[in-house]
Design a protein around this motif. Structure first.
Motif: not given
Length: 118
Positions: A96-103
């Motif tokens: 879920a965190w990955r969805m909201v931070v830059p790659q």
């Protein structure tokens, strides 16, 4: 059986993430974006999840369910926390965190944690 304490350290240890309590509900945020939230009794964990994949997840696994009709506009899924094992709950939070931070932020985390959230 997962409990909030299994994932709580992630709320403040993931890059750019912090923990808040809003109206008695624990939430993990990056900036103003909530990516994980818990019911007041901490029995249900809501988390960001790709909108186009959530129906398949909910249909394939009874531990997961859709949010209320009012929240269907968000990319969100709910799970009964006690039905998850701790490692699975941590993985859902990290995803879920990955969805909201830059790659570039997720790549740095992957380099530092090659075995995942453990």
């Amino acid at each position: 059986m997962a409990v909030v304490d299994d994932v709580l350290p992630l709320g403040s240890s993931l890059d750019r993430s912090y923990v808040v309590t809003v109206r008695g509900r624990l939430k993990f945020r990056v900036g103003a974006i909530v990516y994980t939230a818990f019911s007041q009794d901490e029995s249900v964990m809501g988390f960001a999840f790709p909108r186009e994949e959530r129906a398949a997840l909910v249909d394939s696994d009874p531990r997961f369910h859709l949010p209320s009709e009012a929240d269907m506009r968000f990319s969100w899924v709910h799970a009964t926390l006690a039905d998850l094992d701790p490692a699975e709950a941590r993985e859902l939070v990290v995803d879920a965190w990955r969805m909201v931070v830059p790659q570039k932020v997720t790549r740095a985390w992957d380099d530092a944690h090659p075995d995942g959230p453990g």
